[in-house]
Design a protein around this motif. Structure first.
Motif, PDB file in Angstrom:
ATOM      1  N   ASP A  43      36.778  56.805   9.710  1.00 12.41           N
ATOM      2  CA  ASP A  43      36.642  56.971  11.161  1.00 12.41           C
ATOM      3  C   ASP A  43      35.788  55.879  11.802  1.00 12.41           C
ATOM      4  OD1 ASP A  43      38.201  59.206  10.972  1.00 12.41           O
ATOM      5  OD2 ASP A  43      36.535  60.625  11.125  1.00 12.41           O
ATOM      6  N   ARG A  44      34.699  55.501  11.170  1.00 10.03           N
ATOM      7  CA  ARG A  44      33.814  54.488  11.751  1.00 10.03           C
ATOM      8  C   ARG A  44      34.545  53.153  11.908  1.00 10.03           C
ATOM      9  NH1 ARG A  44      28.331  53.342   8.747  1.00 10.03           N
ATOM     10  NH2 ARG A  44      29.853  53.507   7.100  1.00 10.03           N
ATOM     11  N   GLU A  45      35.288  52.766  10.884  1.00  8.04           N
ATOM     12  CA  GLU A  45      36.029  51.505  10.952  1.00  8.04           C
ATOM     13  C   GLU A  45      37.132  51.578  12.010  1.00  8.04           C
ATOM     14  OE1 GLU A  45      37.344  48.272   7.749  1.00  8.04           O
ATOM     15  OE2 GLU A  45      38.294  50.224   7.426  1.00  8.04           O
ATOM     16  N   ARG A  46      37.806  52.711  12.107  1.00  6.41           N
ATOM     17  CA  ARG A  46      38.864  52.861  13.121  1.00  6.41           C
ATOM     18  C   ARG A  46      38.279  52.832  14.537  1.00  6.41           C
ATOM     19  NH1 ARG A  46      44.006  53.559  11.987  1.00  6.41           N
ATOM     20  NH2 ARG A  46      44.582  53.865   9.816  1.00  6.41           N
TER      21      ARG A  46
ATOM     22  N   ALA B 210      39.075  50.046  17.402  1.00  2.21           N
ATOM     23  CA  ALA B 210      39.504  50.398  18.761  1.00  2.21           C
ATOM     24  C   ALA B 210      38.614  49.752  19.824  1.00  2.21           C
ATOM     25  CB  ALA B 210      39.513  51.916  18.930  1.00  2.21           C
ATOM     26  N   GLU B 211      37.317  49.621  19.520  1.00  2.34           N
ATOM     27  CA  GLU B 211      36.376  49.059  20.496  1.00  2.34           C
ATOM     28  C   GLU B 211      36.358  47.538  20.509  1.00  2.34           C
ATOM     29  OE1 GLU B 211      32.520  50.755  19.763  1.00  2.34           O
ATOM     30  OE2 GLU B 211      33.301  52.793  19.898  1.00  2.34           O
ATOM     31  N   THR B 212      36.409  46.913  19.324  1.00  2.44           N
ATOM     32  CA  THR B 212      36.182  45.469  19.256  1.00  2.44           C
ATOM     33  C   THR B 212      37.249  44.685  18.495  1.00  2.44           C
ATOM     34  OG1 THR B 212      34.929  45.553  17.193  1.00  2.44           O
ATOM     35  CG2 THR B 212      33.680  45.864  19.258  1.00  2.44           C
ATOM     36  N   GLY B 213      38.204  45.375  17.857  1.00  2.21           N
ATOM     37  CA  GLY B 213      39.138  44.674  16.991  1.00  2.21           C
ATOM     38  C   GLY B 213      38.468  44.163  15.730  1.00  2.21           C
ATOM     39  N   LEU B 214      37.281  44.682  15.417  1.00  3.94           N
ATOM     40  CA  LEU B 214      36.451  44.298  14.266  1.00  3.94           C
ATOM     41  C   LEU B 214      35.945  42.866  14.377  1.00  3.94           C
ATOM     42  CD1 LEU B 214      38.344  46.066  11.326  1.00  3.94           C
ATOM     43  CD2 LEU B 214      36.401  46.907  12.653  1.00  3.94           C
TER      44      LEU B 214
END
Length: 176
Positions: A39-42, A46-50
């Protein structure tokens, strides 16, 4: 070996990362720190595109296949405003390990970070028993600095880590 490329993470890459890197078999004996939620990575995707100011993740491809990911994080050896560097990490899918993809991906990531940030130092560390990653870092141009004794808690005990670095002058000229 097909040509190795780095690209921004796509949403469909997340399912591959979850299937490959969230089990002891997927990450191997040197990176298993217990079960965790994707969930944290997803949410970060969603917020920054990683991709952010303090680090990021890129997908490693060999030809058209997703073979893994590289990541970078800001670290400091003193005051963060003046003494920061990038620390890099890599995760390759088990079926793509041992082909030189990791060394090339880490070489490309270092070149990318030197080309697009003001970093003077890029560092990486690996378990003292992980000879394959030590060779990959050396092939990518990193120099062994030394052993950090019992620095990582994993699988019920402390493990020694080997620190590597690459300095901007050692990396050669930037591409135009």
């Amino acid at each position: 070996m097909n040509q190795v490329t780095l690209r921004p993470v796509l949403e469909e890459d997340l399912a591959i990362f979850e299937a490959e890197f969230y089990t002891p078999e997927g990450v191997g004996p040197y990176q298993w720190f217990g079960h965790r939620t994707p969930d944290r990575e997803r949410r970060a995707f969603a917020e920054t595109g990683l991709l952010g100011d303090d680090g990021g993740t890129l997908t490693v491809c060999s030809g058209d296949e997703v073979t893994g990911r590289v990541e970078w994080f800001k670290r400091a050896w003193g005051r963060p405003l003046t003494s920061w560097c990038w620390e890099i990490a890599i995760g390759l899918r088990p079926s793509f390990q041992g082909r030189g993809i990791g060394a090339e991906a880490q070489r490309q990531l270092a070149a990318y970070l030197f080309d697009h940030t003001r970093a003077h130092r890029i560092q990486a560390f690996t378990d003292s028993g992980n000879r394959a990653e030590q060779r990959a870092l050396e092939k990518a141009g990193f120099q062994r600095e030394g052993v950090i004794r019992q620095a990582q808690w994993r699988c019920g005990r402390w493990h020694d880590q080997v620190l590597y670095s690459l300095l901007r002058p050692e990396a050669g000229p930037a591409e135009p």
